[in-house]
Design an enzyme around this catalytic site. Structure first.
Site, short mmCIF file in Angstrom:
data_model
loop_
_atom_site.label_atom_id
_atom_site.label_comp_id
_atom_site.label_asym_id
_atom_site.label_seq_id
_atom_site.Cartn_x
_atom_site.Cartn_y
_atom_site.Cartn_z
N ASN A 9 0.87 -1.18 0.00
CA ASN A 9 0.00 0.00 0.00
C ASN A 9 0.91 1.23 0.00
OD1 ASN A 9 -1.79 2.05 0.49
ND2 ASN A 9 -2.43 1.32 2.52
N LYS A 11 0.12 4.22 -0.25
CA LYS A 11 -0.54 5.39 0.36
C LYS A 11 -0.31 6.62 -0.53
CE LYS A 11 -0.19 3.14 4.82
NZ LYS A 11 -0.12 3.24 6.27
N GLU A 168 -5.15 -5.06 10.51
CA GLU A 168 -4.11 -4.05 10.75
C GLU A 168 -4.42 -3.32 12.06
OE1 GLU A 168 -2.17 -2.72 6.79
OE2 GLU A 168 -3.97 -1.54 7.06
N SER A 214 3.61 -2.10 10.34
CA SER A 214 5.07 -2.15 10.52
C SER A 214 5.69 -3.49 10.14
CB SER A 214 5.45 -1.75 11.95
OG SER A 214 5.00 -0.42 12.22
P1 13P Z 1 3.16 0.42 7.74
O1 13P Z 1 3.70 -0.86 7.16
O2 13P Z 1 3.89 1.63 7.27
O3 13P Z 1 3.02 0.32 9.21
O4 13P Z 1 1.66 0.58 7.16
C1 13P Z 1 0.79 -0.49 7.22
C2 13P Z 1 -0.42 -0.16 6.45
O5 13P Z 1 -1.19 0.71 6.83
C3 13P Z 1 -0.66 -0.90 5.21
O6 13P Z 1 -1.95 -0.69 4.73
#
Ligand code: 13P
Length: 251
Positions: A9, A11, A168, A214
């Site tokens: 992801n 983002k 998550e 993470s």
């Molecule tokens: P991180 O791996 O940066 O913690 O993010 C996890 C996440 O939100 C994946 O959708």
């Protein structure tokens, strides 16, 4: 037999040229690697079409990070399922905690989106998870149960098997604080038993349940070796080709 899926992801990160660079890095890194999982990238909307062309001859699959449930119309800035399909997406992340907390998405809205994704032949990656406050007050299982039950409302067994669930815990996202393998497995096993209650054992066994929060190359093996953890939804570590592939290799 359920599939192991590692999804990245991205983002709100990477412009078009940076996206091209990351995808080339992932493709190069995969040249001499046979991964034991499906690898999915979910770049921002602005990079999807280019990404689709770049991954054409590879094993990498494409996903969107969100969509709206209507077919088309006056919904400024929204993206439909058929738009995602038209640029080569097979997956779509729905109900991410950032969508829930920053943009106010409810279980009801997420349920509508999941249903639309399913009728559009897109695989929803349906995200759930508790906040730190909810964990500390002992309500993790109640919160997760409500998210699953309401998110999957009116979805039948046949469709349920096509969904990927991503657990998550919100307190583990972007914080460097991963759930321990025991904490993660406990919730994954709970989700699977809930799916068994809602549908059947056969259906529950078919559903891929990813862990996210993470995930890094150095904790991926222990998380992914848990019996009910079937992959990962990766944020920060998917923005570097090496670490993303290393998590794939951990499968
Ligand atoms: P991180 O791996 O940066 O913690 O993010 C996890 C996440 O939100 C994946 O959708």
């Amino acid at each position: 037999m359920r599939k192991k899926i590692i999804a990245g992801n991205w983002k709100m990160n990477l412009n078009l040229s940076e996206s091209i660079e990351l995808i080339s890095g992932i493709k190069n890194g995969l040249v001499n690697q046979q991964l034991n999982c499906e690898l999915v990238i979910c770049p921002p909307f602005t990079s999807l079409e280019t990404a689709s062309v770049l991954i054409k001859d590879s094993a990498i699959k494409l996903g969107g990070q969100n969509m709206y449930y209507e077919e088309n119309g006056a919904f400024t800035a929204e993206i439909s399922a058929s738009m995602l399909k038209s640029v080569g997406c097979q997956y779509v992340i729905l109900g991410h905690s950032e969508r829930r907390t920053i943009f106010g998405e409810t279980n009801e809205l997420i349920n509508k989106k999941i249903k639309k994704a399913l009728t559009s032949q897109l695989t929803p990656i349906f995200c759930i998870g508790e906040t730190l406050e909810e964990r500390e007050s002992g309500s993790t299982f109640d919160v997760v149960k409500k998210q699953v039950v309401e998110g999957l409302s009116e979805i039948n067994s046949e469709d349920a098997q096509k969904i990927v669930i991503a657990y998550e815990p919100v307190w583990a996202i972007g914080t460097g604080k991963t759930a321990s393998k025991e904490q993660a497995e406990e919730v994954h096993a709970f989700i699977r038993s809930l799916l068994c209650e809602l549908y059947s054992n056969e259906v529950a066994e078919e559903i891929t349940i990813q862990y996210g929060g993470s995930v890094k190359p150095d904790n991926a093996v222990e998380l992914l070796s848990q019996p009910n953890i079937d992959g990962a939804l990766v944020g920060g570590a998917c923005l570097k080709a090496d670490s993303f592939i290393a998590i794939g290799a951990a499968c």
